[in-house]
Design a protein around this motif. Sequence first.
Motif, PDB file in Angstrom:
ATOM      1  N   UNK A  33      18.526  70.796 -30.120  1.00 48.47           N
ATOM      2  CA  UNK A  33      18.073  69.756 -29.196  1.00 48.47           C
ATOM      3  C   UNK A  33      17.460  70.338 -27.931  1.00 48.47           C
ATOM      4  N   UNK A  34      17.625  71.660 -27.739  1.00 49.65           N
ATOM      5  CA  UNK A  34      17.113  72.341 -26.554  1.00 49.65           C
ATOM      6  C   UNK A  34      17.622  71.681 -25.270  1.00 49.65           C
ATOM      7  N   UNK A  35      18.926  71.412 -25.265  1.00 48.24           N
ATOM      8  CA  UNK A  35      19.537  70.825 -24.070  1.00 48.24           C
ATOM      9  C   UNK A  35      21.023  71.149 -24.040  1.00 48.24           C
ATOM     10  N   UNK A  36      21.636  70.863 -22.917  1.00 48.13           N
ATOM     11  CA  UNK A  36      23.070  71.088 -22.754  1.00 48.13           C
ATOM     12  C   UNK A  36      23.836  69.878 -23.290  1.00 48.13           C
ATOM     13  N   UNK A  37      24.924  70.146 -23.992  1.00 46.17           N
ATOM     14  CA  UNK A  37      25.786  69.090 -24.511  1.00 46.17           C
ATOM     15  C   UNK A  37      27.208  69.355 -24.061  1.00 46.17           C
ATOM     16  N   UNK A  38      27.889  68.319 -23.603  1.00 48.28           N
ATOM     17  CA  UNK A  38      29.288  68.459 -23.203  1.00 48.28           C
ATOM     18  C   UNK A  38      30.153  68.648 -24.445  1.00 48.28           C
ATOM     19  N   UNK A  39      31.150  69.491 -24.344  1.00 47.20           N
ATOM     20  CA  UNK A  39      32.107  69.648 -25.435  1.00 47.20           C
ATOM     21  C   UNK A  39      32.808  68.307 -25.639  1.00 47.20           C
ATOM     22  N   UNK A  40      32.974  67.916 -26.884  1.00 45.37           N
ATOM     23  CA  UNK A  40      33.559  66.605 -27.187  1.00 45.37           C
ATOM     24  C   UNK A  40      35.076  66.615 -26.996  1.00 45.37           C
ATOM     25  N   UNK A  41      35.676  65.432 -27.025  1.00 41.55           N
ATOM     26  CA  UNK A  41      37.126  65.320 -26.945  1.00 41.55           C
ATOM     27  C   UNK A  41      37.742  66.175 -28.038  1.00 41.55           C
ATOM     28  N   UNK A  42      38.866  66.808 -27.733  1.00 39.04           N
ATOM     29  CA  UNK A  42      39.529  67.671 -28.700  1.00 39.04           C
ATOM     30  C   UNK A  42      39.015  69.093 -28.708  1.00 39.04           C
ATOM     31  N   UNK A  43      37.991  69.362 -27.877  1.00 39.80           N
ATOM     32  CA  UNK A  43      37.419  70.705 -27.789  1.00 39.80           C
ATOM     33  C   UNK A  43      37.374  71.134 -26.328  1.00 39.80           C
ATOM     34  N   UNK A  44      37.306  72.424 -26.106  1.00 39.85           N
ATOM     35  CA  UNK A  44      37.183  72.948 -24.758  1.00 39.85           C
ATOM     36  C   UNK A  44      36.079  73.985 -24.726  1.00 39.85           C
ATOM     37  N   UNK A  45      35.578  74.244 -23.525  1.00 43.21           N
ATOM     38  CA  UNK A  45      34.497  75.208 -23.338  1.00 43.21           C
ATOM     39  C   UNK A  45      35.095  76.591 -23.174  1.00 43.21           C
ATOM     40  N   UNK A  46      34.548  77.551 -23.903  1.00 46.30           N
ATOM     41  CA  UNK A  46      35.024  78.925 -23.819  1.00 46.30           C
ATOM     42  C   UNK A  46      33.838  79.844 -23.607  1.00 46.30           C
ATOM     43  N   UNK A  47      33.956  80.724 -22.634  1.00 34.79           N
ATOM     44  CA  UNK A  47      32.921  81.718 -22.387  1.00 34.79           C
ATOM     45  C   UNK A  47      32.834  82.622 -23.601  1.00 34.79           C
TER      46      UNK A  47
END
Length: 101
Positions: A33-47
């Motif tokens: 999609x060539x864009x930023x997407x927020x991590x959905x419920x049940x997931x977390x962002x990891x470097x």
Amino acid sequence: DWLRANRQGAASWNMWLSSSATCNLGEMWDTKKQSCLACSQGKFWKLAPHHGGVCENCGPTEYTDESGQQLCTKCPDGHVALPGGSECGCPKGTELRDGTC
């Protein structure tokens, strides 16, 4: 040909890095999609090395009830994350009584 192919690859990599660097914490770069997407419920962002960040599932006793989270929340003692990881509940075969499983 090799030099030309590697220049194109390097240009694509640099474009990806500059684009993904603009994502906020709790978001990942979606190459399709060539864009930023927020991590959905049940997931977390990891470097993640060389990726900027990825969305990963919370652990079996953790959850996130909102999108775009950087950390998972621990379920209460004796509870487990329900399928999807957006809330906690009692383990299979048990039921909630007086706030405990």
